[in-house]
Design an enzyme around this catalytic site. Structure first.
Site, PDB file in Angstrom:
ATOM      1  N   VAL A  46       0.878  -1.227  -0.076  1.00  0.00           N
ATOM      2  CA  VAL A  46      -0.007  -0.104  -0.045  1.00  0.00           C
ATOM      3  C   VAL A  46       0.798   1.158   0.018  1.00  0.00           C
ATOM      4  O   VAL A  46       0.634   2.301  -0.876  1.00  0.00           O
ATOM      5  CB  VAL A  46      -0.899   0.155   1.377  1.00  0.00           C
ATOM      6  CG1 VAL A  46      -1.735   1.181   1.283  1.00  0.00           C
ATOM      7  CG2 VAL A  46      -1.825  -1.077   1.289  1.00  0.00           C
ATOM      8  N   CYS A  47       2.053   1.035   0.670  1.00  0.00           N
ATOM      9  CA  CYS A  47       2.926   2.247   0.820  1.00  0.00           C
ATOM     10  C   CYS A  47       3.265   3.199  -0.446  1.00  0.00           C
ATOM     11  O   CYS A  47       3.055   4.234  -0.633  1.00  0.00           O
ATOM     12  CB  CYS A  47       4.276   2.118   1.541  1.00  0.00           C
ATOM     13  SG  CYS A  47       3.715   1.173   3.208  1.00  0.00           S
TER      14      CYS A  47
END
Length: 187
Positions: A46-47
């Site tokens: 997700v980062c």
């Protein structure tokens, strides 16, 4: 979380920005609006989508006089390696702060001590170093840079227009409110 309207704590970290390592302290962020964008770790899932989204809006933040600081407990060396190996991360022009000791992450009270990782936290800081807005999400929930941009504009508007507030879903140019006894029960 009692961090809203508090001054950021002293810090001294190294960041990767524009192909160089730079040293940053709390003094470097004073005098400008800032966003501290904490995330768990480099080379994850997700980062990079979040950091890439912020990179896509970076020029808009810059036009508002806002500096972006992404922060994880990785080192500045790891940030450089990620920047050089990922097309998404390679487009980042803002400072990527390394926080391997976790001191900066703890200053913002979002350290997951058992894992040594930052929670997904966003902090809007005014030019005096005062935290004006906070957003923290669970690890699996990505943030939206366009909404962050809207929140920055609202924070800047309120700061420059004492006595006015921005209602829900406010966007630049829309009507604000001036709280008063006459408004009680009328909204």
């Amino acid at each position: 979380m009692a961090i809203i309207n508090t001054k950021i704590k002293p810090f001294a970290n190294t960041a990767f920005k524009s192909g160089q390592f730079i040293d940053l302290t709390e003094k470097d962020v004073l005098g400008k609006w800032s966003v501290f964008f904490f995330y768990p770790a480099d080379f994850t899932f997700v980062c990079p989508t979040e950091l890439g989204d912020v990179a896509d809006h970076y020029d808009e933040f810059q036009k508002l006089g806002v500096d972006i600081y992404s922060v994880s407990t990785d080192t500045h060396f790891t940030h450089k390696a990620w920047h050089g190996s990922s097309e998404t991360i390679g487009k980042i022009n803002y400072a990527m702060i390394g926080d391997p000791t976790g001191a900066l992450t703890r200053n913002f009270d979002i350290m997951r001590e058992a894992q040594g990782l930052a929670d997904r936290g966003t902090f809007i800081v005014d030019p005096e170093g005062i935290i004006q807005a906070v957003e923290i999400t669970a690890e699996g929930i990505g943030r939206d840079a366009s909404d962050l941009l809207r929140k920055v504009k609202a924070a800047q508007y309120v700061a420059s227009h004492p006595g006015e507030v921005c209602p829900a879903k406010w966007k630049e140019g829309e009507a604000t409110l001036s709280p008063s006894l006459d408004l009680v029960g009328k909204i």
